[in-house]
Design a protein around this motif. Sequence first.
Motif, mmCIF file in Angstrom:
data_model
loop_
_atom_site.group_PDB
_atom_site.id
_atom_site.type_symbol
_atom_site.label_atom_id
_atom_site.label_comp_id
_atom_site.label_asym_id
_atom_site.label_seq_id
_atom_site.Cartn_x
_atom_site.Cartn_y
_atom_site.Cartn_z
ATOM 1 N N CYS A 65 -2.685 0.989 -7.985
ATOM 2 C CA CYS A 65 -1.858 0.385 -6.930
ATOM 3 C C CYS A 65 -1.612 1.345 -5.763
ATOM 4 N N MET A 86 2.346 -9.613 -4.287
ATOM 5 C CA MET A 86 3.779 -9.532 -4.068
ATOM 6 C C MET A 86 4.467 -8.626 -5.087
ATOM 7 N N GLU A 87 4.001 -8.617 -6.293
ATOM 8 C CA GLU A 87 4.681 -7.816 -7.306
ATOM 9 C C GLU A 87 4.345 -6.328 -7.188
ATOM 10 N N ARG A 88 3.113 -6.009 -6.881
ATOM 11 C CA ARG A 88 2.693 -4.610 -6.949
ATOM 12 C C ARG A 88 2.317 -3.981 -5.608
ATOM 13 N N LEU A 89 1.803 -4.780 -4.678
ATOM 14 C CA LEU A 89 1.112 -4.197 -3.535
ATOM 15 C C LEU A 89 1.794 -4.368 -2.191
ATOM 16 N N HIS A 90 2.871 -5.160 -2.111
ATOM 17 C CA HIS A 90 3.404 -5.462 -0.786
ATOM 18 C C HIS A 90 4.256 -4.363 -0.145
ATOM 19 N N ARG A 93 7.179 -2.341 -14.327
ATOM 20 C CA ARG A 93 6.689 -2.875 -13.045
ATOM 21 C C ARG A 93 5.175 -3.090 -13.077
#
Lengths: 105, 380
Positions: free
Chosen positions: A62, B114-118, A86
């Motif tokens: 990520c 949306m969960e990891r990359l925004h 997460r």
Amino acid sequence: MKTTTNFKAAIILSVMASIMVACSSNKKPIATDTATEVAGSEVDFKIEKSGAQLWGEVCNRCHIAPSPADYNDTDWETISLHMRVRANLTEEEITKIESFLKSAN
Amino acid sequence: MTLIILGLGSSALAQTYNTFEPSKTQFMLRGYGHTGFEYLDTGGEQESTFLGATFAPIFLYKHSDKLMFEAELEFELEGNELKTGLEYADVMYVLNKHMTVRAGKFLLPFGTFMERLHPAWINRLPSRPLGFGHDGIAPASDIGVELRGAFDLGGPKLNYAVYVTNGPRIKDGSEEPEEAGMLDFGYYEDVNLAKALGGRIGLLPLSDSSMEWGISAYMTNSTGAEDSDYKDVGAFLWALDLSYVKSITPLQGVVDIKAQYNSSNVDTATYYEIEDGISEPYSFDNQSSSFYTQLSYRPIMSGSDFMKQLEFVGRYSDFNAPEGAEWEEKSTQYAFGLNYWLSWRSVVKFSYQTTKMEGGHDSDGTTRTNGLFVHWAIGF
């Protein structure tokens, strides 16, 4: 409309299920990196990755892998629990990464 | 006397030293911020502006090795107003090595963007792909409860998440007629007894975890208020996502590929538009989709220290809103960027983006918007 949607969903689920079954075989990874260590006590020969190797592989999925020196041991414990959830990491991955970060900071 | 003073001094020193021992519970403030400059040309109309800084503090409270609370606030200047938001606020507990439960307001694992990359210090471009964010079709967060976890399959890895949340509200057109039929994922109050059910399965088939495929689904039987005509209007959304990050020696760098396809299917319903004081019913096939794919490259094995800090990015995205809706739209966007990484969590992004939009709110024609962006993001 619902029929078409359900058909598409069924196709997607089928494809994913096929991939999952194909990839969940017991084929063991091959040692290609010097940063690996062998769990010799196991009868079933298995290559264990080091925390440093996992740090490089997992964090970069990520964002750029963090510098161990940026936080102290206590902070890394908090961040590791946060990132375990997460990023949906396995317990083994986050335990080894946390150990590496705490040893290298 | 001297011994007494030394004794008291050593005792005080010991107490001071003890205060630096890690406590059982830990509190930590993290987060990110960003600012920048934008120049936009929309069909010959130009505008340029420095952007007010955005500040997103993240609060982490680790109660034990298994129990944690996390929350993220958002502070952003929009024009002359300070916009505030609660990105997420949830409590989590690790049930066992393969399962964690979360409750509260959390980011939804619908795809990965949306969960990891925004977050601005993670997103490789200053903007989000089409279909995400305001008026997007991908749900970002909601209030509910979630189970998630991961398994090691002896090389490949599998992760999962399933959740139940309040679900979206359908816009019936009474407040914004031009958005009738659109799902409002930012309306967190539950308007009916039905709940939204969703989940994602991610598979990392390679032993080096360089590739991840994901499939997500999200459904609800009701999006309207309990006593409204839209009570039985359900919705089914699904998404496919891909991530591939690999250090490739012949290329002397890291290649990062991301992609996500979103599909939204909302049951057909009748909406009303008022023309000349007369209410006219209309309906449409309420299906939307969006897609993005992004390629970035960092030459981290270059001999030049300057080159090592650079990153080249390209992204394509499109968005298709339903034909016949007031918000009917077909858009395509290309974005190209050059990033300079000051550290692993601070980046200056230069990018050019061109968007072609057919339709859209109160527009029947084609609009092209070109933009130049300079953004500076930092995580902390």
